[in-house]
Design a protein around this motif. Structure first.
Motif, short mmCIF file in Angstrom:
data_model
loop_
_atom_site.label_atom_id
_atom_site.label_comp_id
_atom_site.label_asym_id
_atom_site.label_seq_id
_atom_site.Cartn_x
_atom_site.Cartn_y
_atom_site.Cartn_z
N VAL A 1 5.62 -10.15 -6.94
CA VAL A 1 5.40 -9.03 -5.96
C VAL A 1 4.80 -9.41 -4.66
CG1 VAL A 1 4.71 -6.80 -5.71
CG2 VAL A 1 5.18 -7.47 -8.02
N LEU A 2 5.74 -9.73 -3.75
CA LEU A 2 5.27 -10.33 -2.50
C LEU A 2 5.15 -9.23 -1.45
CD1 LEU A 2 8.27 -13.11 -1.75
CD2 LEU A 2 5.63 -13.35 -2.43
N HIS A 3 5.61 -8.02 -1.63
CA HIS A 3 5.53 -7.18 -0.49
C HIS A 3 4.91 -5.75 -1.03
CE1 HIS A 3 6.96 -9.92 2.53
NE2 HIS A 3 8.26 -10.13 1.82
N PRO A 4 4.16 -4.89 -0.30
CA PRO A 4 3.85 -3.64 -0.86
C PRO A 4 4.83 -2.69 -0.83
CG PRO A 4 3.09 -3.99 1.55
CD PRO A 4 3.58 -5.41 0.95
N PRO A 5 4.92 -1.30 -1.48
CA PRO A 5 5.82 -0.41 -1.17
C PRO A 5 5.87 -0.10 0.23
CG PRO A 5 4.06 -0.12 -2.90
CD PRO A 5 3.47 -0.98 -2.23
N PRO A 6 7.25 0.51 0.54
CA PRO A 6 7.46 0.88 2.02
C PRO A 6 6.50 1.57 2.71
CG PRO A 6 9.26 0.91 0.71
CD PRO A 6 8.23 0.69 -0.51
N VAL A 7 5.91 1.44 3.89
CA VAL A 7 5.05 2.20 4.53
C VAL A 7 5.63 2.61 5.53
CG1 VAL A 7 2.79 2.02 5.65
CG2 VAL A 7 3.25 0.78 3.44
N SER A 8 5.57 4.00 6.08
CA SER A 8 5.87 4.46 7.34
C SER A 8 4.96 4.26 8.28
CB SER A 8 6.10 6.20 7.00
OG SER A 8 4.94 6.66 7.06
N LYS A 9 5.70 4.36 9.44
CA LYS A 9 4.76 4.03 10.64
C LYS A 9 3.54 4.79 10.88
CE LYS A 9 8.44 2.09 13.71
NZ LYS A 9 9.07 2.58 14.95
N SER A 10 3.55 6.34 10.36
CA SER A 10 2.33 7.08 10.54
C SER A 10 1.51 6.74 9.58
CB SER A 10 2.86 8.48 9.97
OG SER A 10 3.35 8.81 9.16
N GLU A 11 1.60 5.98 8.39
CA GLU A 11 0.55 5.36 7.81
C GLU A 11 -0.24 4.23 8.03
OE1 GLU A 11 1.99 6.78 3.16
OE2 GLU A 11 3.25 5.42 4.04
N ILE A 12 0.59 3.56 8.96
CA ILE A 12 -0.05 2.20 9.44
C ILE A 12 -1.17 2.65 10.50
CG2 ILE A 12 0.42 -0.01 10.84
CD1 ILE A 12 3.28 0.08 9.61
#
Length: 619
Positions: A355-366
């Motif tokens: 598992v290299l990357h986290p689940p998808p993250v929206s711009k508003s969550e960053i």
């Protein structure tokens, strides 16, 4: 053909494409099985000679190492070296890794080092064989040519690797020879694993339709189940070719318990081998095993699980291929038994998922990171002040020594009471002047220190070659790029109570500058953008702030030779380890890792970066 006499070193291929040697004791064990020929069964249980290798079995027919608890296959090879080289003398060269344990060099590197050592050279540069390191025999240290970081090395004596005589082919398959017909059969090993290996192999080779009978007493085994093999093929069966391989489509078992590896067999073909004699029905034993149904395979699994449990062999949980329900933990080794028996790469378990990357993250969550300004920055190149000569720079850090001690200068290895032995471009100082570094007190020829400074980054800093104390502000040669950093709403394994700091490094390929190894030549930048992760804890934020200092000082990356691919003139990590796996730790570059933050703080301190450095950057 190779030498009339040679030492045999068994080696395995790691994930970086490097052939790593087994120890002499393990090589002797494998070689004994090879020389025994088919009588020994064609599989090697490594745990019999080294308890640390208990999960591993080598199948000599397919020349693969198989790990029973994860299903991992790695190629192995039987390599030959000159008897007068390091393995023929029992000499092993090792380097000290970050956790204080010792790791042997690849065999070709160890042989190169030993050759220079025997010639009484003071040092050996490994650049010619693809490694950017210098081995100093006087200090017994390994020096990174790019970063000047030093590790300890050692030379120790071990068993001599096994010796063979006669002309040998470069690529040798098993069995080496059938052995003389009159030779008595070897006593079979009575360990539980070998009992199962031999019993399954006997059923497969003979095409038996009766119970699987172990070759030794069955007092530790449960009553065997009856395993019925498929009926002989009809008239439409394909004939064997010269290698014993059946040419033509073979129906895969519906349960798909046995999974063929695409790299080892083409579509519509079953793997055969001259070492697997055909059974009475005309097919090789491998094909018979490949068509065993689920219930028969389960009988084998249960038999092996009972033996392993009774004997105290450690077992691990595994997962069913068709779902997430748990299977009897002792089934972990059945794939090794099947592969050993039939030479087939098989898989009853799902290996852990990378598992290299986290689940998808929206711009508003960053989100931005509290206490850290901005969310990105570009590389800035800092130069030493103009007009400062090397002599003027070093004058700030040195005290002249009028009466030097009668000891060696560890740069040129000449006595301090004699002129410097440096033979390169001539500095403007006298070769007999001696100076002492003000903080650590180590003494050198000033002539040698000037030459070392001229061969470095010439950024106004100096690093003591003995203790690595840094004078001034050390900067590196990192090429231009961008570093982004922000918070994402996911937790790392081992850090469930905090969010995650994600760092994204972006460096494009380009042309090397005057500070790089090959000025004017292009360099590559593989694997960018590179994503790295820190826990959003107090210590995680501290590490981030120091990484920002390291980035500004161009110390995160360098241009050199990749230790994983061997490619030269490419962007590489520069001795500051990063975690690039988000949700796993299969490569060692992920979480959980309780010591990582402390380790990376120590690595940054070795580059001259500490909490005081953040204040310096603000000033």
């Amino acid at each position: 053909m190779l030498l009339a006499s040679a030492v045999v070193v068994w080696e395995w291929l790691n994930e970086h494409g490097r052939w790593r040697p087994y120890s002499p004791a393990v090589s002797h064990h494998i070689e004994a099985v090879v020389r025994a020929g088919p009588r020994a069964g064609g599989s090697v249980v490594l745990g019999q000679v080294d308890s640390r290798l208990a999960p591993y079995i080598i199948d000599l027919q397919s020349m693969n190492q198989f790990r029973q608890d994860t299903g991992t296959l790695r190629p192995v090879r039987r390599n030959y070296y000159d008897p007068s080289s390091a393995p023929g003398k029992g000499v092993v060269w090792e380097w000290e890794n970050d956790n204080g344990s010792w790791t042997p060099y690849d065999m070709e590197v160890g042989i190169t080092i030993q050759h220079a050592y025997e010639k009484q050279h003071p040092w050996i540069d490994l650049t010619s064989i693809g490694f950017s390191y210098v081995i100093d025999f006087n200090t017994m240290g390994q020096i990174n040519r790019q970063t000047q970081r030093q590790r300890r090395v050692r030379r120790r004596l071990d068993l001599i690797y096994p010796m063979v005589t006669g002309t040998l082919p470069k690529a040798q398959s098993w069995p080496v020879s059938p052995g003389p017909a009159a030779s008595p059969p070897m006593s079979p090993c009575s360990c539980p694993q070998c009992v199962l290996v031999m019993s399954v192999k006997a059923a497969v080779v003979n095409g038996s339709t009766g119970p699987l009978q172990p070759p030794v007493t069955r007092k530790n085994l449960p009553p065997p189940g009856v395993v019925k093999l498929p009926p002989p093929p009809g008239s439409g069966a394909k004939p064997l070719d010269s290698t014993g391989t059946i040419r033509g489509p073979v129906k895969t078992a519906p349960s798909q318990v046995i999974r063929r590896q695409a790299s080892s067999m083409p579509t519509g073909t079953t793997v055969g081998s001259p070492a697997s004699p055909p059974g009475p029905n005309g097919k090789t034993g491998r094909v018979a095993l490949a068509t065993l149904n689920r219930s028969n395979l389960q009988r084998l699994a249960i038999a092996q699980s009972r033996v392993l449990i009774a004997s105290g062999v450690p077992t691990v949980p595994v997962k069913n291929l068709n779902g997430s329900s748990p299977v009897n933990p002792a089934l972990a080794g059945i794939t090794g038994i099947l592969m050993s028996a039939a030479g087939l790469p098989v898989c009853l378990t799902r290996p852990p998922k990378l598992v290299l990357h986290p689940p998808p993250v929206s711009k508003s969550e960053i989100k931005s990171i509290p206490g850290v300004s901005n969310t990105s920055r570009k590389t800035t190149k800092k130069q030493a002040k103009k007009g400062k000569t090397p002599e003027e720079v070093l004058k700030k850090y040195l005290q002249k020594v009028r009466h030097p001690p009668d000891e060696d200068c560890t740069i040129c290895m000449e006595r301090l009471t004699t002129p410097s032995g440096y033979k390169g471009p001539q500095p403007t100082v006298k070769p007999d002047l001696v100076g002492k570094l003000s903080r650590c007190g180590h003494i050198y020829h000033i002539y040698c220190l000037v030459a070392m400074y001229n061969n470095g980054n010439k950024d106004g800093s100096l690093q003591c070659p003995t203790c690595k104390t840094i004078y001034g502000v050390k900067t590196g040669t990192q090429p231009p790029g961008k570093m982004e950093y922000h918070l994402i709403p996911h937790s790392l394994p081992g850090h469930p109570d905090c969010k995650t700091i994600r760092i994204i490094y972006s460096i494009p390929p380009g042309i090397q500058g005057p500070e790089h190894p090959n000025p004017g030549k292009s360099f590559s930048a593989r694997g960018f953008p590179r994503h790295c992760y820190l826990p959003d804890s107090e210590k995680g934020r501290k590490v981030l702030k120091l990484l920002l200092v390291a980035w500004d000082r161009r110390l995160i990356f360098a241009i050199g030779t990749s230790s994983t691919t061997g490619e030269s003139d490419t962007v590489i990590w520069n001795e500051v380890h990063h975690k690039t796996e988000f949700g796993s730790n299969l490569t060692g570059h992920g979480y959980p890792d309780a010591n990582y933050l402390d380790n990376v703080l120590a690595e940054l301190a070795a580059q001259g970066i500490s909490e005081d450095s953040t204040a310096q950057e603000k000033d």
